[in-house]
Enzyme design. Structure first.
Site, PDB file in Angstrom:
ATOM      1  N   SER A  55       0.831  -1.211   0.000  1.00 45.96           N
ATOM      2  CA  SER A  55       0.000   0.000   0.000  1.00 45.96           C
ATOM      3  C   SER A  55       0.860   1.254   0.000  1.00 45.96           C
ATOM      4  CB  SER A  55      -0.888   0.028   1.250  1.00 45.96           C
ATOM      5  OG  SER A  55      -1.997  -0.793   1.070  1.00 45.96           O
ATOM      6  N   HIS A  86      -2.822   1.367  -4.695  1.00 49.19           N
ATOM      7  CA  HIS A  86      -2.427   0.217  -5.527  1.00 49.19           C
ATOM      8  C   HIS A  86      -2.833   0.524  -6.959  1.00 49.19           C
ATOM      9  CE1 HIS A  86      -1.367  -2.649  -2.268  1.00 49.19           C
ATOM     10  NE2 HIS A  86      -2.141  -1.832  -1.579  1.00 49.19           N
ATOM     11  N   HIS A 108      -5.810  -8.106  -2.617  1.00 52.46           N
ATOM     12  CA  HIS A 108      -5.973  -8.522  -1.220  1.00 52.46           C
ATOM     13  C   HIS A 108      -7.132  -9.502  -1.121  1.00 52.46           C
ATOM     14  CE1 HIS A 108      -4.144  -4.482  -1.150  1.00 52.46           C
ATOM     15  NE2 HIS A 108      -3.440  -4.964  -0.141  1.00 52.46           N
ATOM     16  N   TYR A 110      -9.343  -9.878   1.054  1.00 55.17           N
ATOM     17  CA  TYR A 110     -10.622  -9.274   1.489  1.00 55.17           C
ATOM     18  C   TYR A 110     -11.330  -8.550   0.343  1.00 55.17           C
ATOM     19  CZ  TYR A 110      -7.858  -4.942   1.846  1.00 55.17           C
ATOM     20  OH  TYR A 110      -7.028  -3.880   1.561  1.00 55.17           O
ATOM     21  N   GLU A 111     -10.595  -8.235  -0.727  1.00 52.88           N
ATOM     22  CA  GLU A 111     -11.236  -7.586  -1.889  1.00 52.88           C
ATOM     23  C   GLU A 111     -11.910  -8.616  -2.785  1.00 52.88           C
ATOM     24  OE1 GLU A 111      -8.705  -4.486  -4.124  1.00 52.88           O
ATOM     25  OE2 GLU A 111      -7.234  -5.812  -3.178  1.00 52.88           O
ATOM     26  N   ALA A 139       2.528  -2.523   3.890  1.00 51.97           N
ATOM     27  CA  ALA A 139       2.361  -1.585   4.999  1.00 51.97           C
ATOM     28  C   ALA A 139       1.821  -2.405   6.172  1.00 51.97           C
ATOM     29  CB  ALA A 139       1.357  -0.509   4.611  1.00 51.97           C
ATOM     30  N   MET A 240      -2.387  -7.320   6.168  1.00 52.49           N
ATOM     31  CA  MET A 240      -3.515  -8.044   5.555  1.00 52.49           C
ATOM     32  C   MET A 240      -3.122  -8.669   4.212  1.00 52.49           C
ATOM     33  SD  MET A 240      -6.470  -5.162   6.147  1.00 52.49           S
ATOM     34  CE  MET A 240      -6.458  -4.110   7.608  1.00 52.49           C
ATOM     35  N   SER A 241      -1.838  -8.963   4.046  1.00 48.41           N
ATOM     36  CA  SER A 241      -1.425  -9.451   2.720  1.00 48.41           C
ATOM     37  C   SER A 241      -0.181 -10.330   2.827  1.00 48.41           C
ATOM     38  CB  SER A 241      -1.127  -8.254   1.800  1.00 48.41           C
ATOM     39  OG  SER A 241       0.054  -7.601   2.217  1.00 48.41           O
ATOM     40  N   ASN A 264       1.919   2.565  11.262  1.00 49.83           N
ATOM     41  CA  ASN A 264       1.171   2.970  12.472  1.00 49.83           C
ATOM     42  C   ASN A 264       1.576   2.019  13.589  1.00 49.83           C
ATOM     43  OD1 ASN A 264      -0.512   1.118  10.635  1.00 49.83           O
ATOM     44  ND2 ASN A 264      -1.463   0.799  12.638  1.00 49.83           N
ATOM     45  N   HIS A 278      -6.666   4.154   6.743  1.00 50.33           N
ATOM     46  CA  HIS A 278      -5.860   3.873   5.552  1.00 50.33           C
ATOM     47  C   HIS A 278      -5.163   5.151   5.073  1.00 50.33           C
ATOM     48  CE1 HIS A 278      -4.495   1.585   2.159  1.00 50.33           C
ATOM     49  NE2 HIS A 278      -5.129   2.341   1.289  1.00 50.33           N
TER      50      HIS A 278
END
Ligand SMILES: O=P(O)(O)O[C@@H]1C[C@H](O)[C@@H](CO)O1
Length: 304
Positions: A55, A86, A108, A110-111, A139, A240-241, A264, A278
């Protein structure tokens, strides 16, 4: 060939739901996709290194010299990239003196309905294009208390939460041309590349950490209690990836280097927590763009 429709010599893109009409587990269908890619670019040589940008880390792709840019929209079977940061380009060209192929944007789970094999398709295509080494970036939220905003973290090992719950890209039929049915993930992140990266970071004065990356399902960020859970089991950074891509890469014998940008610091106490967005992830990635580029370039320069 199952379920793949060739239209005017081209294979279709995924439909409007982001679901693909091809079977990402079918080696021959992937060969067709790879051929369509090859036919749309003037390959200077076989790319030896593949890169996946996390990201906001698309700057890495923008550093490539003599770039040939192929939009994912022109690659049959590639779903859309809906996450900001992306871009959705496959870029061929030179980085650190080597011919590389770079995915400026990832898929991803989740997409795409947690279809991990679909989301790992770029790795299989890059394998068919001939890469021997994969550099993955992401990230991530820092869990290790020694980590600071903006640090880079060399990934030493991972905890692949979806994979542990049955959402592995290797679930389903296995064509042995991709690699073995059972894959050992004992050495996923190549130790020599990790050492090289730590040396490069030291020489370039880049703040560097090394640690364990956890892939959660997302897209929600983790609750403080979940962060504490992961901290307890040895996590250093949460994202998440990445793990689905690395798993597929290891199945087909590609050596892997991975790093996270700590965008973060993850919350660990619900009474003292801050919102994670995000937007802040993208700001951190933008600030780190130049550093990430020179880090990757210098590593590639020294890859044998
Ligand atoms: O593609 P990566 O893993 O860098 O993306 C991270 C995880 C989520 O997709 C998003 C959250 O901000 O950034």
């Amino acid at each position: 060939m199952n379920g793949l429709h060739v239209q005017n010599g081209h294979l279709p893109n995924g439909n409007s739901h982001g679901l693909s009409m091809f079977d990402p587990r079918d080696y021959d269908e992937l060969l067709q996709i790879t051929d369509v890619v090859r036919n749309q670019v003037d390959l200077k040589e076989t790319p030896s290194i593949g890169i996946i940008c996390g990201s906001g880390l698309g700057d890495i792709g923008d550093c490539i010299k003599e770039p040939q840019v192929l939009s994912y929209k022109k690659i049959p079977g590639f779903p859309s990239t809906s996450v900001v940061g992306h871009k959705g380009n496959m870029i061929f060209g030179y980085l650190g003196g080597k011919y590389v192929v770079c995915m400026q944007g990832r898929f991803h789970p989740y997409e795409h309905g947690m279809d991990l094999a679909l989301c790992a398709t770029p790795v299989r295509v890059m394998h068919q294009l001939g890469i021997k080494t994969l550099i993955v970036s992401n990230a991530a939220g820092g869990v290790n208390p020694a980590f600071n905003y903006g640090d880079l973290m060399v990934i030493k090992d991972h905890i692949f939460m979806p994979g542990l719950c049955g959402f592995s890209p290797l679930v389903g039929i296995n064509d042995p041309r991709f690699g073995p049915r059972f894959v050992s993930i004992h050495d996923a992140y190549d130790i020599n590349l990790r050492r090289l990266a730590l040396t490069v970071a030291q020489e370039e004065n880049i703040r560097i950490q090394e640690g364990i990356y956890v892939m959660c399902g997302g897209p929600q960020y983790e609750s403080p209690a979940e962060v504490m859970y992961f901290k307890t089991v040895g996590a250093d950074a949460l994202g998440m990836s990445t793990c689905h891509e690395v798993t597929v890469a290891r199945q087909c014998g590609i050596r892997v280097f991975g790093f996270s940008l700590i965008t973060n610091i993850a919350n660990t106490d619900a009474d003292n927590s801050v919102e994670v967005t995000h937007e802040e992830v993208l700001v951190a990635a933008k600030e780190a763009g130049f550093r990430a580029c020179s880090f990757v370039t210098k590593i590639i320069e020294r890859i044998e």
